[in-house]
Motif scaffolding. Sequence first.
Motif, short mmCIF file in Angstrom:
data_model
loop_
_atom_site.label_atom_id
_atom_site.label_comp_id
_atom_site.label_asym_id
_atom_site.label_seq_id
_atom_site.Cartn_x
_atom_site.Cartn_y
_atom_site.Cartn_z
N ILE A 1 -1.31 5.77 13.02
CA ILE A 1 -2.26 4.66 12.97
C ILE A 1 -2.31 4.07 14.38
N ARG B 1 3.12 7.35 3.79
CA ARG B 1 2.86 7.23 2.35
C ARG B 1 3.96 7.89 1.55
N ARG C 1 -1.20 2.69 5.90
CA ARG C 1 -2.01 3.89 5.65
C ARG C 1 -1.26 5.15 6.04
N THR C 2 -0.20 5.00 6.83
CA THR C 2 0.65 6.15 7.15
C THR C 2 2.00 5.91 6.48
N SER D 1 -11.87 -0.02 5.66
CA SER D 1 -10.64 0.77 5.48
C SER D 1 -9.98 0.55 4.13
N ARG D 2 -10.40 -0.48 3.38
CA ARG D 2 -9.74 -0.73 2.10
C ARG D 2 -9.92 0.47 1.18
N HIS E 1 -1.27 -3.96 6.01
CA HIS E 1 -2.21 -3.08 5.31
C HIS E 1 -2.58 -1.87 6.18
N ARG E 2 -2.85 -2.16 7.45
CA ARG E 2 -3.27 -1.08 8.34
C ARG E 2 -2.17 -0.02 8.49
N THR F 1 0.85 -1.18 0.00
CA THR F 1 0.00 0.00 0.00
C THR F 1 0.89 1.24 0.00
N ILE G 1 -8.61 3.45 1.60
CA ILE G 1 -8.38 4.77 2.20
C ILE G 1 -6.99 5.21 1.78
N ASP G 2 -6.95 6.27 0.99
CA ASP G 2 -5.65 6.76 0.51
C ASP G 2 -5.63 8.27 0.74
#
Length: 378
Positions: free
Chosen positions: A318, A339, A336-337, A307-308, A332-333, A54, A310-311
């Motif tokens: 997190i 990036r 999300r940070t 949450s899938r 995956h979780r 991700t 979320i960008d």
Amino acid sequence: METEVTMNNFETLGLDPLWSDKLKKIGITIPTAIQNIAIPEVLNQRNVIAEAQTGSGKTLAFLLPILQNIDALSSTVQALVLVPTRELAIQITEEAKKITGDLSINVLSIYGGQDLQSQLKKLNHSVHMIIATPGRLIDHLDRKTIDLSKVKTFVLDEADQMLVMGFRNDIDKIVYLGKFKAQVLCFSATIDAKVKKLAYKYMENPLILSAHSDSKPLDVIEQRVIMVSDRWKMEALLKTLDETNPFLGIIFCRTKIRADKLETEMKRLKYTCEKLHSDISQNKRQRIMRQFKDAKFQYLITTDVASRGIDVTGITHIYNYDMPESVEIYVHRIGRTGRMGEDGIAITFVTPRDEEMLKAIEERLKVTISQSFHEHQK
């Protein structure tokens, strides 16, 4: 130095200047690791299984070559992207529309919770690319309202999550009902035996690509663990939120009920937060995501399913309020940070019954996560 800059742009990967100009306009000039290795292969019509975490730019790795290969003068559906959740369908569609802009390439997203009639009306016009969740797409195929027989490229995105969510039979049905013979691209955060088995079922001689850029998303994320008992978990979370005070933070809960309960308590204590889970209507979910992107509230409380896709740029923290059920979900979780090379912090609350999963995470990621104890645990 000049040759280095020239060699590092999108045109050297085989993309037309039209696309690199459009990317420049949205501030993208240098391909990421996965884009570098995947774009030429996808343009050359290879079947590809690609491992990409991700935040690594994987969406553009398949969107750009697919869009270049589309014949805009034809009114047929030429590309199908299958995703596990509506959020991801919306996100990829937005990204595609951002790049196609004024071009006459029509991209349509199909997912549950939309008005079927308005979708059917849209489909009466020419659609070149469909981005869909499995269930709603099967509805259309059963009603014969979509013709996929001319599809040239078929993408399975987030393949590992497709399997976790039990979509294997749906994918079979789509391939059977769609009656297309296509180039197949399978993108996944992890490529294990199950993902390979799924991919090999639909493709011949695939090329397996793995992108580990110089700065892997996980390398720029500081991971921490707070040991706590169930009884004091909410207190430990709230204390941590006050100490870290993130710009934007996502809090992960195991169930919808736990997310509801946490949101009620946090709102009572005047934290600015909203919850996101599958019981919330699609329109409201989209509104919440827009507000979160615009930093209208500080904390998004969510379950894994919601949450899938979320960008959001600017997520600094997190919080795993509840331990994830697998190492893959943990990856995956926290992805999300941090990036695109930005720093991020992931804090996980671990109760005695979670210690085995913590050990599995540390072993798989080859890390030792620094631990502290909530004061009631000392």
